[in-house]
Design an enzyme around this catalytic site. Structure first.
Site, PDB file in Angstrom:
ATOM      1  N   ASN A   1       0.802  -1.235   0.000  1.00  0.00           N
ATOM      2  CA  ASN A   1       0.000   0.000   0.000  1.00  0.00           C
ATOM      3  C   ASN A   1       0.827   1.273   0.000  1.00  0.00           C
ATOM      4  OD1 ASN A   1      -2.673  -1.211   0.058  1.00  0.00           O
ATOM      5  ND2 ASN A   1      -2.112  -1.905   2.110  1.00  0.00           N
TER       6      ASN A   1
ATOM      7  N   ARG B   1      -4.347   8.733  -0.922  1.00  0.00           N
ATOM      8  CA  ARG B   1      -5.401   8.554   0.076  1.00  0.00           C
ATOM      9  C   ARG B   1      -4.825   8.816   1.468  1.00  0.00           C
ATOM     10  NH1 ARG B   1      -9.578   8.280   0.762  1.00  0.00           N
ATOM     11  NH2 ARG B   1     -10.036   6.277   1.716  1.00  0.00           N
TER      12      ARG B   1
HETATM   13  O1  CA2 Z   1       3.556   4.415   9.261  1.00  0.00           O
HETATM   14  C1  CA2 Z   1       3.979   3.622   8.408  1.00  0.00           C
HETATM   15  O2  CA2 Z   1       4.911   3.891   7.652  1.00  0.00           O
HETATM   16  C2  CA2 Z   1       3.290   2.262   8.234  1.00  0.00           C
HETATM   17  O3  CA2 Z   1       4.302   1.297   7.952  1.00  0.00           O
HETATM   18  C3  CA2 Z   1       2.348   2.417   7.048  1.00  0.00           C
HETATM   19  C4  CA2 Z   1       1.478   1.184   6.797  1.00  0.00           C
HETATM   20  C5  CA2 Z   1       0.799   0.701   8.068  1.00  0.00           C
HETATM   21  O4  CA2 Z   1       0.126  -0.522   7.834  1.00  0.00           O
HETATM   22  C6  CA2 Z   1       1.803   0.512   9.213  1.00  0.00           C
HETATM   23  O5  CA2 Z   1       1.097   0.123  10.384  1.00  0.00           O
HETATM   24  C7  CA2 Z   1       2.551   1.810   9.485  1.00  0.00           C
HETATM   25  C8  CA2 Z   1       0.432   1.526   5.729  1.00  0.00           C
HETATM   26  C9  CA2 Z   1       1.050   1.738   4.354  1.00  0.00           C
HETATM   27  C10 CA2 Z   1       0.317   2.779   3.564  1.00  0.00           C
HETATM   28  O6  CA2 Z   1      -1.072   2.540   3.560  1.00  0.00           O
HETATM   29  C11 CA2 Z   1      -1.893   3.491   3.029  1.00  0.00           C
HETATM   30  C12 CA2 Z   1      -3.236   3.408   3.359  1.00  0.00           C
HETATM   31  C13 CA2 Z   1      -4.092   4.347   2.855  1.00  0.00           C
HETATM   32  C14 CA2 Z   1      -3.635   5.352   2.030  1.00  0.00           C
HETATM   33  C15 CA2 Z   1      -2.297   5.427   1.685  1.00  0.00           C
HETATM   34  C16 CA2 Z   1      -1.425   4.481   2.184  1.00  0.00           C
END
Ligand code: CA2
Length: 150
Positions: A12, A19
């Site tokens: 993601n 988003r």
């Molecule tokens: O804070 C971070 O960098 C994370 O690794 C990002 C992840 C999350 O699952 C971790 O807990 C923390 C999420 C990746 C990006 O997800 C998105 C969701 C919605 C919109 C854009 C990116």
């Protein structure tokens, strides 16, 4: 050593800037990769960037890093919290790795507080937004230069 760092971003992360900017900011993955490459360059390292939404692809990239890279900066994204397979891959290659997160995972939902990968890393940077990546590169470069024994 090869003077090379590998940046890995997990699932993601290709949606960044598209988003939920209130959590992850408005910068996209391309910008984050560019900033990371620049910081690595300023520390004297080349940086290759890789992103995948697939656990197996990330594991294979970590395996490929063995013998080619001095260390890894990795944002495993949601895999952070449950992928023992990625944790085993990091452990298997025995390369110094720094785990980075844009958000402060420790002040979010309970399931984000724990990292199963961190035990095999030399450290973690979280909560600095896109600057977490530059801080991650610095932590890794300091370690490689013997300035840190974290
Ligand atoms: O804070 C971070 O960098 C994370 O690794 C990002 C992840 C999350 O699952 C971790 O807990 C923390 C999420 C990746 C990006 O997800 C998105 C969701 C919605 C919109 C854009 C990116």
């Amino acid at each position: 050593m090869n003077g090379k760092i590998l940046l890995i971003n997990g699932p993601n992360m290709n949606m960044l800037g598209i988003r939920q900017p209130e959590i992850y900011g408005s910068d996209n993955l391309e910008t984050i990769e560019k900033l990371t490459v620049e910081r690595a360059g300023s520390r004297g390292y080349e940086c290759e960037c890789f992103q995948s939404n697939y656990e197996g692809a990330i594991i294979e990239k970590i395996h490929e890093a063995y013998g080619k890279f001095d260390g890894i900066v990795i944002n495993p994204a949601a895999f952070t919290h449950y992928s023992y397979a990625i944790a085993d891959a990091v452990s298997a290659v025995s390369l110094p790795a720094v785990e980075v997160h844009m958000s402060d995972i420790h002040s979010r939902e309970d399931f984000r507080h724990n990292s199963v990968i961190l035990p095999y890393c030399i450290g973690q940077v979280a909560g600095l937004g896109k600057d977490s990546y530059a801080a991650g590169v610095d932590k890794l470069a300091d370690y490689l230069e013997g300035k840190s024994h974290v």
